[in-house]
Design an enzyme around this catalytic site. Structure first.
Site, mmCIF file in Angstrom:
data_model
loop_
_atom_site.group_PDB
_atom_site.id
_atom_site.type_symbol
_atom_site.label_atom_id
_atom_site.label_comp_id
_atom_site.label_asym_id
_atom_site.label_seq_id
_atom_site.Cartn_x
_atom_site.Cartn_y
_atom_site.Cartn_z
ATOM 1 N N LYS A 131 0.861 -1.192 0.000
ATOM 2 C CA LYS A 131 0.000 0.000 0.000
ATOM 3 C C LYS A 131 0.895 1.240 0.000
ATOM 4 O O LYS A 131 1.776 1.384 0.854
ATOM 5 C CB LYS A 131 -0.879 -0.039 1.252
ATOM 6 C CG LYS A 131 -2.206 0.668 1.127
ATOM 7 C CD LYS A 131 -3.057 0.324 2.349
ATOM 8 C CE LYS A 131 -4.343 1.090 2.385
ATOM 9 N NZ LYS A 131 -5.042 0.906 3.657
HETATM 10 O O1 G3P Z 1 -7.890 1.725 5.538
HETATM 11 C C1 G3P Z 1 -8.271 3.001 5.199
HETATM 12 C C2 G3P Z 1 -9.664 3.407 5.577
HETATM 13 O O2 G3P Z 1 -10.569 2.384 5.411
HETATM 14 C C3 G3P Z 1 -9.788 4.210 6.831
HETATM 15 O O3 G3P Z 1 -11.103 4.415 7.261
HETATM 16 O O4 G3P Z 1 -12.773 5.210 8.904
HETATM 17 O O5 G3P Z 1 -10.316 5.674 9.303
HETATM 18 O O6 G3P Z 1 -11.571 6.874 7.513
HETATM 19 P P1 G3P Z 1 -11.456 5.602 8.288
#
Ligand code: G3P
Length: 216
Positions: A83
């Site tokens: 990633k």
């Molecule tokens: O892995 C990246 C993403 O899914 C993060 O989600 O909820 O922290 O914005 P969030």
């Protein structure tokens, strides 16, 4: 639509993998930090739990550092997806690593132009963050729609991996607009099965079966 689970909690991953509904896993440095475990160890364990792609994110921000870390991560298991952040160095590293046969997930995408660049860099996956756009009063789902249109216009192979999914409604809308993959926390994935009429209906069926002494 493929389902990835967005966590570094191996117990949650094992539970969901047992349902047969999970096609891969995504992690990020915040999720790894939350697990409180060494990075390489937790990624290796996750890779053994699922057959599909497991995203492991670099922490370097320069091209050379990303290549070094990306190659190291790719050696952990053959289902590791490296990633990389959506920066110019990240895109350059994407081109190099995908050229070496490594799967790459380009993350932190917040615009259609960024997604276009990632596809041109040969990304395996692009991760647009829906919830974080919604958080600042923008429409995360509109971005998924725009990327779908652009990738279809030019027949890019890059898969749209809708990330930062916070609600069951996000999942439904992603499926409607044609995201290839969605990644969500375990609780959101588990909540998809819930419906009060299912619970009520099952309760009635079981009560009737009991009354009639039905055995299967
Ligand atoms: O892995 C990246 C993403 O899914 C993060 O989600 O909820 O922290 O914005 P969030």
């Amino acid at each position: 639509m493929k389902f990835f689970v967005d966590t570094a909690d191996t117990k949650d991953i094992a539970d969901l993998a047992a349902t047969g509904l999970i096609d891969g896993v995504t992690t990020n440095p915040s999720l790894i930090a939350k697990s409180g475990r060494p990075f390489a160890e937790v990624i290796a364990e996750i890779c053994a739990l699922v057959d599909g792609p497991v995203s492991a994110e670099v922490v370097a921000t320069d091209y050379d550092g990303m290549i070094k870390e990306g190659r190291k991560l790719a050696k952990i298991a053959n289902n590791v997806t490296v990633k990389l952040p959506l920066t110019l160095d990240g895109l350059k590293a994407c081109k190099t690593l995908t050229g070496e046969g490594t799967q790459v997930n380009v993350t932190l995408c917040f615009s259609a132009n960024q997604a276009l660049l990632a596809a041109k860099a040969g990304a395996t996956f692009i991760s647009p963050f829906i919830g974080r756009l919604d958080d600042i009063n923008l429409d995360g789902m509109e971005l998924i729609q725009e990327i779908r249109q652009i990738y279809d216009n030019y027949l890019f192979d890059t898969e749209i991996l809708a990330a930062s999914i916070r609600t069951p409604n996000h999942v439904k809308l992603c499926a409607l607009v044609g995201a290839d993959v969605m990644t969500a926390p375990p609780a959101v994935i588990k909540s998809l099965v819930n419906h009060p009429l299912t619970d009520k209906g099952l309760e009635t069926f079981l009560a009737d079966a009991k009354k009639a002494g039905i055995k299967v």
